[in-house]
Each structure stands twice: as structure tokens, then as C-alpha cells.
Motif scaffolding. Structure first.
Motif, PDB file in Angstrom:
ATOM      1  N   SER A   5      -0.741  -4.687   8.254  1.00  0.00           N
ATOM      2  CA  SER A   5      -1.798  -4.519   9.266  1.00  0.00           C
ATOM      3  C   SER A   5      -1.410  -5.278  10.527  1.00  0.00           C
ATOM      4  O   SER A   5      -0.528  -6.140  10.490  1.00  0.00           O
ATOM      5  CB  SER A   5      -3.124  -5.091   8.742  1.00  0.00           C
ATOM      6  OG  SER A   5      -2.942  -6.475   8.457  1.00  0.00           O
ATOM      7  N   ASP A  50       0.686  -9.386  -0.769  1.00  0.00           N
ATOM      8  CA  ASP A  50      -0.429  -8.518  -0.359  1.00  0.00           C
ATOM      9  C   ASP A  50      -1.710  -9.317  -0.556  1.00  0.00           C
ATOM     10  O   ASP A  50      -1.797 -10.150  -1.470  1.00  0.00           O
ATOM     11  CB  ASP A  50      -0.468  -7.240  -1.225  1.00  0.00           C
ATOM     12  CG  ASP A  50      -1.318  -6.142  -0.600  1.00  0.00           C
ATOM     13  OD1 ASP A  50      -0.748  -5.116  -0.183  1.00  0.00           O
ATOM     14  OD2 ASP A  50      -2.555  -6.307  -0.507  1.00  0.00           O
ATOM     15  N   MET A  51      -2.713  -9.048   0.301  1.00  0.00           N
ATOM     16  CA  MET A  51      -3.995  -9.743   0.129  1.00  0.00           C
ATOM     17  C   MET A  51      -4.672  -9.311  -1.191  1.00  0.00           C
ATOM     18  O   MET A  51      -5.586  -9.974  -1.657  1.00  0.00           O
ATOM     19  CB  MET A  51      -4.917  -9.532   1.333  1.00  0.00           C
ATOM     20  CG  MET A  51      -5.131  -8.102   1.678  1.00  0.00           C
ATOM     21  SD  MET A  51      -6.426  -7.785   2.893  1.00  0.00           S
ATOM     22  CE  MET A  51      -6.047  -8.866   4.213  1.00  0.00           C
ATOM     23  N   HIS A  52      -4.202  -8.181  -1.767  1.00  0.00           N
ATOM     24  CA  HIS A  52      -4.645  -7.767  -3.100  1.00  0.00           C
ATOM     25  C   HIS A  52      -3.446  -7.936  -4.040  1.00  0.00           C
ATOM     26  O   HIS A  52      -2.624  -7.017  -4.174  1.00  0.00           O
ATOM     27  CB  HIS A  52      -5.102  -6.300  -3.105  1.00  0.00           C
ATOM     28  CG  HIS A  52      -6.258  -6.039  -2.204  1.00  0.00           C
ATOM     29  ND1 HIS A  52      -7.532  -6.431  -2.520  1.00  0.00           N
ATOM     30  CD2 HIS A  52      -6.344  -5.452  -0.996  1.00  0.00           C
ATOM     31  CE1 HIS A  52      -8.357  -6.092  -1.547  1.00  0.00           C
ATOM     32  NE2 HIS A  52      -7.659  -5.501  -0.606  1.00  0.00           N
ATOM     33  N   ALA A  77       4.423  -3.997   6.238  1.00  0.00           N
ATOM     34  CA  ALA A  77       3.764  -2.694   6.094  1.00  0.00           C
ATOM     35  C   ALA A  77       2.321  -2.972   5.698  1.00  0.00           C
ATOM     36  O   ALA A  77       1.827  -2.480   4.673  1.00  0.00           O
ATOM     37  CB  ALA A  77       4.477  -1.842   5.050  1.00  0.00           C
ATOM     38  N   THR A  95      -2.028   7.676   7.059  1.00  0.00           N
ATOM     39  CA  THR A  95      -0.585   7.470   7.189  1.00  0.00           C
ATOM     40  C   THR A  95       0.173   8.745   6.885  1.00  0.00           C
ATOM     41  O   THR A  95      -0.079   9.402   5.877  1.00  0.00           O
ATOM     42  CB  THR A  95      -0.156   6.333   6.226  1.00  0.00           C
ATOM     43  OG1 THR A  95      -0.596   5.101   6.782  1.00  0.00           O
ATOM     44  CG2 THR A  95       1.345   6.266   6.026  1.00  0.00           C
ATOM     45  N   LEU A 127       5.863  -2.309  11.020  1.00  0.00           N
ATOM     46  CA  LEU A 127       5.219  -0.985  10.960  1.00  0.00           C
ATOM     47  C   LEU A 127       3.918  -0.959  11.762  1.00  0.00           C
ATOM     48  O   LEU A 127       3.582   0.065  12.358  1.00  0.00           O
ATOM     49  CB  LEU A 127       4.917  -0.651   9.489  1.00  0.00           C
ATOM     50  CG  LEU A 127       5.878   0.264   8.759  1.00  0.00           C
ATOM     51  CD1 LEU A 127       5.989   1.615   9.445  1.00  0.00           C
ATOM     52  CD2 LEU A 127       7.250  -0.325   8.653  1.00  0.00           C
ATOM     53  N   SER A 128       3.182  -2.069  11.747  1.00  0.00           N
ATOM     54  CA  SER A 128       1.873  -2.089  12.431  1.00  0.00           C
ATOM     55  C   SER A 128       2.127  -2.406  13.908  1.00  0.00           C
ATOM     56  O   SER A 128       1.742  -3.451  14.442  1.00  0.00           O
ATOM     57  CB  SER A 128       0.954  -3.114  11.769  1.00  0.00           C
ATOM     58  OG  SER A 128       0.924  -2.876  10.373  1.00  0.00           O
ATOM     59  N   GLY A 179       0.826  -1.205   0.000  1.00  0.00           N
ATOM     60  CA  GLY A 179       0.000   0.000   0.000  1.00  0.00           C
ATOM     61  C   GLY A 179       0.857   1.250   0.000  1.00  0.00           C
ATOM     62  O   GLY A 179       1.896   1.318  -0.667  1.00  0.00           O
ATOM     63  N   ALA A 180       0.419   2.263   0.776  1.00  0.00           N
ATOM     64  CA  ALA A 180       1.073   3.572   0.750  1.00  0.00           C
ATOM     65  C   ALA A 180       2.555   3.471   1.160  1.00  0.00           C
ATOM     66  O   ALA A 180       3.441   3.957   0.443  1.00  0.00           O
ATOM     67  CB  ALA A 180       0.327   4.517   1.688  1.00  0.00           C
ATOM     68  N   ILE A 181       2.837   2.845   2.292  1.00  0.00           N
ATOM     69  CA  ILE A 181       4.229   2.763   2.765  1.00  0.00           C
ATOM     70  C   ILE A 181       5.032   1.823   1.860  1.00  0.00           C
ATOM     71  O   ILE A 181       6.149   2.141   1.441  1.00  0.00           O
ATOM     72  CB  ILE A 181       4.274   2.310   4.250  1.00  0.00           C
ATOM     73  CG1 ILE A 181       3.686   3.415   5.137  1.00  0.00           C
ATOM     74  CG2 ILE A 181       5.703   1.957   4.672  1.00  0.00           C
ATOM     75  CD1 ILE A 181       3.674   3.131   6.625  1.00  0.00           C
ATOM     76  N   ASN A 202      -0.414   3.941  15.557  1.00  0.00           N
ATOM     77  CA  ASN A 202       0.704   3.034  15.822  1.00  0.00           C
ATOM     78  C   ASN A 202       1.786   3.728  16.637  1.00  0.00           C
ATOM     79  O   ASN A 202       2.515   3.090  17.381  1.00  0.00           O
ATOM     80  CB  ASN A 202       1.298   2.552  14.502  1.00  0.00           C
ATOM     81  CG  ASN A 202       0.465   1.449  13.907  1.00  0.00           C
ATOM     82  OD1 ASN A 202       0.515   0.318  14.374  1.00  0.00           O
ATOM     83  ND2 ASN A 202      -0.318   1.776  12.909  1.00  0.00           N
ATOM     84  N   ARG A 234      -1.857  -5.256  -6.388  1.00  0.00           N
ATOM     85  CA  ARG A 234      -0.978  -4.191  -5.854  1.00  0.00           C
ATOM     86  C   ARG A 234       0.484  -4.630  -5.940  1.00  0.00           C
ATOM     87  O   ARG A 234       1.370  -3.827  -6.166  1.00  0.00           O
ATOM     88  CB  ARG A 234      -1.360  -3.869  -4.412  1.00  0.00           C
ATOM     89  CG  ARG A 234      -2.756  -3.291  -4.334  1.00  0.00           C
ATOM     90  CD  ARG A 234      -3.128  -2.835  -2.948  1.00  0.00           C
ATOM     91  NE  ARG A 234      -4.530  -2.441  -2.962  1.00  0.00           N
ATOM     92  CZ  ARG A 234      -5.282  -2.214  -1.907  1.00  0.00           C
ATOM     93  NH1 ARG A 234      -4.760  -2.315  -0.702  1.00  0.00           N
ATOM     94  NH2 ARG A 234      -6.543  -1.863  -2.023  1.00  0.00           N
ATOM     95  N   ALA A 285       5.987   7.725  12.393  1.00  0.00           N
ATOM     96  CA  ALA A 285       5.458   9.076  12.206  1.00  0.00           C
ATOM     97  C   ALA A 285       5.905  10.046  13.295  1.00  0.00           C
ATOM     98  O   ALA A 285       5.470  11.191  13.301  1.00  0.00           O
ATOM     99  CB  ALA A 285       3.937   9.006  12.142  1.00  0.00           C
ATOM    100  N   ASN A 289      -2.966   7.511   1.267  1.00  0.00           N
ATOM    101  CA  ASN A 289      -3.623   7.031   2.485  1.00  0.00           C
ATOM    102  C   ASN A 289      -3.588   8.122   3.560  1.00  0.00           C
ATOM    103  O   ASN A 289      -2.555   8.328   4.192  1.00  0.00           O
ATOM    104  CB  ASN A 289      -2.909   5.762   2.977  1.00  0.00           C
ATOM    105  CG  ASN A 289      -3.588   5.169   4.205  1.00  0.00           C
ATOM    106  OD1 ASN A 289      -4.489   5.788   4.786  1.00  0.00           O
ATOM    107  ND2 ASN A 289      -3.175   3.992   4.582  1.00  0.00           N
TER     108      ASN A 289
END
Ligand SMILES: NC(=O)c1ccc[n+]([C@@H]2O[C@H](COP(=O)([O-])OP(=O)(O)OC[C@H]3O[C@@H](n4cnc5c(N)ncnc54)[C@H](O)[C@@H]3O)[C@@H](O)[C@H]2O)c1
Length: 272
Positions: free
Chosen positions: A74, A35-37, A72, A247, A95-96, A11-13, A193, A40, A126, A244
Motif C-alpha cells: 500500500s 504483511d499486516m495480516h 506490494a 488489480t 508497486l504502490s 495479497g494478490a500481487i 497507480n 497471509r 498494469a 483482487n
């Protein structure tokens, strides 16, 4: 020898990390994406000139023998994959971080890491000042407070509704949560997070206030840490990642910096 990297979460990260590998800033070979998608993964794999395997399960990642896996994705991904990776002796960047506030999981990971010698890295993400916060943690921290403000759109509307708040009726900066970090990370798994990073760095459970603001164009984290030796006040005003809004872009940059330290042949390390 170039380090072999795998990435869970495209994703974004994840996309910022892949860009940094593609332009040679992180001197590592990207061997796998998951990735679950899967679409991506496909679009990120196109950015890398060498072949990158798109994995559907963790066994596929094991076969590619990465030195480091970046999570990166969930909190569920941390629970599902990180114990198996650390158990196999593979270093993991998490990251999560909210997932690591679950004592059972954290203790299991520490045991596995002791046996396998794999390291678990938590980037500062962050927030800033984690170096100073860790240092005062040596003499004991008395108080840790995190005040986070994000745009209403950064919050899951169902979570706000469960709290009796209609996101469409928020017209000004409004407090949506106050309480301990362990509850905050469960209720807002994708939003704070950083509080888990603070908890791990200080050894103390932070007190958290979360605000939703329809006018906010930045993610703001205000941090107070008190000890006998220092009082630390930090205010981070972070631009959201364009892909996102939950994030902050700086979170991805902090992973790039960490991976450069782990993979590149740098001589000087400042503020670690
Ligand atoms: N530590 C920090 O300071 C910090 C800062 C920002 C974000 N984060 C966390 O980092 C993670 C990634 O953030 P992002 O902005 O890139 O999120 P994102 O939603 O843009 O991307 C996450 C990707 O992971 C995939 N994914 C989720 N669960 C998965 C699973 N179980 N298996 C495989 N793929 C899975 C999703 O399909 C998605 O493509 C999130 O958990 C976020 O909360 C941490």
C-alpha cells in the motif's frame, strides 16, 4: 550468487510473485515475508520448500540482509518502510507508485539512494509502452492523458459516496473523477497507480478521467501521450486478478519480468 528477496504485502500481487519463485522462474531465494495480516504470510511461506522468515517489523527484514525488497502492499507501506530500506542500501521494487507523486517523499528517496547506491525500481505494472514514453520524455512531453474504466466493485464505496455518487445507483459507464494525477492518486490510492508511473516516466502530471462501469469485466487504461516527435495512443484491456478486482493480473506479471531481469543470469534485454 543467488539474490536474496523479501516481500512486503502478501495479497494478490505478492502471491503471484511467490508462485514464480516457488516454480524457479525467478532465480532468487525468498528470505522474508511481511504483511499486516501475518496469516497471509503463513500460507505463502508454505509454497516455498526452504524456510522463509515471517517478519513483524522492518528490523527483522534488515537482519535477513535481502538484496531486493518488493513492496506490494500500500502507499502507507511505501511511506513507512521504503526510506529505511533505501537508506540501508537495499534495492526496492515499488508497486504502490502513487506514493511517489508526493514530492517530499520522492526527493527524500532520491537523496537516500544517491548516498546508499540502492536502486528504486518501478515496474510498468498494469500499462504498456513505458519504454516509448520514457524515450519521448527526453525531448519533452506536451500532454499526458489517462482514461481508466473499472467495474463499480473495484472502487471503495466510501470514496464514491464522498464524491456524492451512490455506487448502487450506477447503471451504466459513469465518470466518477476528472482532474490532475496528484489528486486522483490520493482519492483512489488502490485504483490508479499507473498514472503515477506515467507521471514519473514523462516528468509531466497527467490529466485523469476515471469511469465506473457495472458491466465492465476488464480494467481498461487508455493512454495518450503527445510530443513533437511522436503521438502515442495505448489501450490496455486487462483481466482483473481473481483475488483482487482492483488489480490487473498483468501488473503481477510485470514484477515477475522485472525480478527475472534483476535476479536471473539472462544475456538479452529487449525493450528496456
Ligand atoms: N503499479 C501498478 O501498475 C499496480 C497495479 C496493481 C496494483 N498496484 C498496487 O500494488 C499494491 C498491491 O496490490 P495487490 O493487488 O496485491 O493488493 P492486495 O490488497 O491484494 O494485497 C496487499 C497486501 O498488503 C498488505 N498491507 C497493506 N499495507 C500494509 C502495511 N502497511 N504493512 C504490511 N502489510 C500491508 C495487506 O494486508 C494485503 O495483504 C497496492 O498498493 C496496489 O494499489 C500497483
Amino acid at each position: 550468487m543467488m539474490k536474496r528477496l523479501a516481500l512486503i504485502g502478501c495479497g494478490a500481487i505478492g502471491s503471484v510473485i511467490v508462485d514464480a519463485i516457488a516454480r524457479g522462474e525467478i532465480e532468487a531465494k525468498l528470505v522474508a515475508l511481511m504483511d499486516m495480516h501475518p496469516d497471509r504470510c503463513t500460507s505463502l511461506a508454505k509454497k516455498i520448500s526452504e524456510e522463509v522468515k515471517i517478519c513483524k517489523d522492518i528490523e527483522c527484514i534488515f537482519e535477513l540482509k535481502p538484496h531486493i525488497v518488493v513492496e506490494a502492499a500500500s502507499q502507507e507501506a511505501v511511506r513507512e518502510y521504503v526510506p529505511a530500506l533505501v537508506g540501508r542500501g537495499i534495492d526496492v521494487v515499488v508497486l504502490s507508485v502513487g506514493a511517489l507523486l508526493e514530492k517530499k517523499l520522492l526527493n527524500e528517496l532520491i537523496e537516500l539512494s544517491r548516498a546508499s547506491k540502492a536502486r528504486i525500481y518501478v515496474p510498468s505494472g498494469a500499462i504498456g509502452g513505458i519504454d516509448a514514453v520514457k524515450a519521448i520524455g527526453i525531448v519533452g512531453v506536451k500532454k499526458v492523458v489517462l482514461r481508466t474504466t473499472k467495474n463499480v466493485k473495484a472502487f471503495d464505496p466510501n470514496t464514491l459516496k464522498q464524491l456524492g455518487i451512490d455506487p448502487n445507483k450506477i447503471t451504466h459507464r459513469t465518470i466518477v473523477f476528472q482532474g490532475p494525477a496528484s489528486v486522483a492518486t490520493k482519492m483512489f490510492p488502490a485504483n490508479i497507480n499507473v498514472v503515477a508511473t506515467l507521471a514519473l516516466a514523462t516528468g509531466m502530471e497527467p490529466y485523469v478521467e476515471i469511469y465506473a462501469d457495472p458491466e465492465a469485466d476488464s480494467n481498461v487504461h487508455e493512454i495518450e501521450v503527445e510530443s513533437n516527435v511522436s503521438k502515442i495512443y495505448i489501450k490496455m484491456v486487462n483481466r482483473p486478478h481473481p483475488q483482487n478486482p482492483r488489480t490487473s493480473y498483468i501488473a503481477a506479471l510485470s514484477v515477475i519480468k522485472l525480478l527475472k531481469q534483476l535476479c536471473n543470469n539472462d544475456a538479452l534485454y529487449v525493450g528496456v
